[in-house]
Design a protein around this motif. Structure first.
Motif, PDB file in Angstrom:
ATOM      1  N   TRP A 190     -36.869  21.989  17.086  1.00 35.48           N
ATOM      2  CA  TRP A 190     -35.716  22.804  17.473  1.00 35.48           C
ATOM      3  C   TRP A 190     -34.486  22.456  16.630  1.00 35.48           C
ATOM      4  O   TRP A 190     -33.708  23.349  16.267  1.00 35.48           O
ATOM      5  CB  TRP A 190     -35.404  22.625  18.959  1.00 35.48           C
ATOM      6  N   ARG A 191     -34.313  21.178  16.316  1.00 35.06           N
ATOM      7  CA  ARG A 191     -33.171  20.777  15.494  1.00 35.06           C
ATOM      8  C   ARG A 191     -33.200  21.481  14.135  1.00 35.06           C
ATOM      9  O   ARG A 191     -32.191  22.039  13.678  1.00 35.06           O
ATOM     10  CB  ARG A 191     -33.179  19.255  15.297  1.00 35.06           C
ATOM     11  N   LEU A 194     -32.494  25.283  14.594  1.00 34.88           N
ATOM     12  CA  LEU A 194     -31.088  25.577  14.891  1.00 34.88           C
ATOM     13  C   LEU A 194     -30.219  25.421  13.647  1.00 34.88           C
ATOM     14  O   LEU A 194     -29.290  26.216  13.425  1.00 34.88           O
ATOM     15  CB  LEU A 194     -30.596  24.672  16.013  1.00 34.88           C
ATOM     16  N   ASP A 198     -28.125  28.564  11.992  1.00 36.70           N
ATOM     17  CA  ASP A 198     -26.699  28.480  11.659  1.00 36.70           C
ATOM     18  C   ASP A 198     -26.454  28.798  10.189  1.00 36.70           C
ATOM     19  O   ASP A 198     -25.508  29.512   9.836  1.00 36.70           O
ATOM     20  CB  ASP A 198     -26.180  27.069  11.968  1.00 36.70           C
ATOM     21  N   LEU A 224     -35.826  25.756  24.635  1.00 38.36           N
ATOM     22  CA  LEU A 224     -34.752  25.929  23.661  1.00 38.36           C
ATOM     23  C   LEU A 224     -33.386  25.591  24.254  1.00 38.36           C
ATOM     24  O   LEU A 224     -32.561  24.947  23.605  1.00 38.36           O
ATOM     25  CB  LEU A 224     -34.771  27.360  23.118  1.00 38.36           C
ATOM     26  N   CYS A 228     -30.809  22.782  22.985  1.00 34.03           N
ATOM     27  CA  CYS A 228     -29.391  23.029  22.703  1.00 34.03           C
ATOM     28  C   CYS A 228     -28.516  21.993  23.404  1.00 34.03           C
ATOM     29  O   CYS A 228     -27.577  21.441  22.815  1.00 34.03           O
ATOM     30  CB  CYS A 228     -28.996  24.431  23.152  1.00 34.03           C
ATOM     31  N   ARG A 233     -25.081  21.800  21.787  1.00 28.92           N
ATOM     32  CA  ARG A 233     -24.761  23.219  21.599  1.00 28.92           C
ATOM     33  C   ARG A 233     -24.650  23.874  22.972  1.00 28.92           C
ATOM     34  O   ARG A 233     -25.520  24.608  23.403  1.00 28.92           O
ATOM     35  CB  ARG A 233     -25.852  23.902  20.773  1.00 28.92           C
ATOM     36  N   ARG A 238     -26.710  31.854  19.176  1.00 29.30           N
ATOM     37  CA  ARG A 238     -27.879  32.401  18.477  1.00 29.30           C
ATOM     38  C   ARG A 238     -29.201  32.114  19.192  1.00 29.30           C
ATOM     39  O   ARG A 238     -30.257  32.291  18.598  1.00 29.30           O
ATOM     40  CB  ARG A 238     -27.953  31.891  17.030  1.00 29.30           C
ATOM     41  N   CYS A 239     -29.151  31.704  20.440  1.00 26.83           N
ATOM     42  CA  CYS A 239     -30.367  31.308  21.155  1.00 26.83           C
ATOM     43  C   CYS A 239     -30.546  32.120  22.434  1.00 26.83           C
ATOM     44  O   CYS A 239     -29.627  32.209  23.251  1.00 26.83           O
ATOM     45  CB  CYS A 239     -30.310  29.820  21.516  1.00 26.83           C
TER      46      CYS A 239
END
Length: 399
Positions: A190-191, A194, A198, A224, A228, A233, A238-239
């Protein structure tokens, strides 16, 4: 007619019906279907009672945004399940009820894709849930597929994808736990994603409809929104995540789920849905409130699947190349024949239906990652699953 309709591939089960046409399996063997991922466990009685008691509410038009009580119940569940901070997920702006994830996953692309771009691109895992591709094509986008293979643990190395793909990407569909492989994305996955979202400005649509079917009660799959939160986040920029009661609560016919995440994205999605005309009936919303508020039946559901996986894998050990997935209710065994031949012969000899893996994937320069695999859904009763495993073991003796 919309010319994009001509781009749609036949649905996997349409191709499966053609594959089986004209075959007469042994009449003395009862048919066992392992092909369709339709939950067969009993739905929770208290949800059915709530639904029955609220039928008079069919006289009310439902709001597209859903009842405030439903959005609040969803936000409470997601906050607890994914370890969010209190009030981090706003039920007013960051939660929308939907009529199951299939409807919402398709509609999301229609609202998200900018078809006026030079090369609007939707990226998907491969193999994949066919709605992702159909949604992209009918939204006027092109598609790119990231192969999920045994070599990469059925999760692509996202950092090695050609930058040109991310440059054109507007929407990335993901499924974790995966269909059909059961693979689960980690926080590190996920990192990376993301950071890519971005850098290249695309939306991540995380299909998490299998998230509540896992084997270790102490280690539920990360989602997700949870990623975040862990990465700081808290606006979920954006998710967007997609969840459903179909698998979690054995309520596929209720057609109830939700989307949650980026408030700005969901504001536009709500505007689209207002015209789409897809509001959930009030009785279904009230039943959904009851379902999201209870975990006892969900734990019992996991126990049933755990029993089936343990029993089936014990029988298949040593005769079929298959491993226990991280989560979900599918097995994804490698086959000694090509996918279609294996599925056809298994049906002809043992009256068991499985889904050829190549029907769930698309050919790429590196081949079709579904070749020499089949999908088996352990949704039938424990007794039927055990009987199916015994027949498959017998079938495999010829190889």
């Amino acid at each position: 007619m919309n010319p994009d309709l001509n781009q749609l591939h036949p649905y996997p089960f349409e191709k499966l019906a053609q594959l089986k046409a004209g075959i007469e399996p042994p009449a003395e063997l009862a048919h066992i279907a392992l092909s369709i991922g339709e939950p067969k466990h009993e739905p929770p009685q208290f949800v059915l009672e709530t639904l029955s008691q609220s039928l008079s509410r069919v006289s009310n038009y439902p709001a597209t945004k859903g009842l405030p009580e439903l959005r609040e119940a969803i936000a409470r569940w997601a906050t607890q399940r994914f370890q969010l901070s209190e009030n981090e997920l706003d039920p007013e702006t960051q939660v929308l009820p939907v009529n199951g994830t299939r409807e919402a996953l398709f509609a999301f692309a229609q609202a998200t894709v900018d078809r006026t771009a030079k090369n609007p691109l939707v990226v998907s895992p491969n193999p994949f849930y066919q709605i992702y591709e159909g949604a992209a094509l009918l939204a006027g986008a092109n598609t790119a597929f990231l192969n999920c293979t045994a070599e990469n643990g059925f999760i692509p190395n996202f950092s090695e994808v050609d930058p040109s793909v991310w440059q054109d990407c507007q929407l990335l569909y993901l499924c974790s736990p995966g269909n059909p492989t059961g693979a689960v994305l980690t926080l590190e996955h996920w990192r990376v994603l993301l950071e890519l979202a971005d850098r290249y400005d695309f939306v991540i649509a995380s299909d998490e409809c299998y998230s509540e079917l896992y084997f270790d009660e102490a280690a539920p799959p990360i989602g997700l929104l949870q990623a975040c939160r862990a990465l700081g986040r808290d606006d979920f920029s954006r998710c967007v995540v997609f969840h459903s009661l179909s698998k979690r609560s054995n309520l596929p016919g209720l057609r109830s789920g939700f989307v949650a995440g980026d408030a700005a994205v969901l504001a536009d999605f709500l505007r689209y849905r207002t015209y789409h005309g897809c509001a959930m009936p009030v009785p279904s919303q009230l039943a959904s409130i009851a379902a999201w508020g209870d975990e006892v039946h969900v734990r019992a559901n996991r126990t049933l699947y755990r029993q089936k996986f343990d029993a089936v894998l014990k029988i298949l050990d040593g005769c079929l190349e298959v491993e226990k997935p991280e989560a979900g209710f599918y097995l994804w065994p490698r086959t000694p024949l090509d996918s279609e031949s294996f599925a056809r012969e298994l049906f002809a000899q043992q009256n068991i239906t499985v889904l050829p893996g190549n029907y769930l994937a698309r050919p790429t320069d590196a081949g079709n990652p579904g070749d020499h695999y089949v999908r088996m859904a352990l949704v039938a009763s424990l007794e039927e699953c055990i009987e199916a495993a015994k027949r498959i073991k017998l079938f495999m003796e010829q190889f």
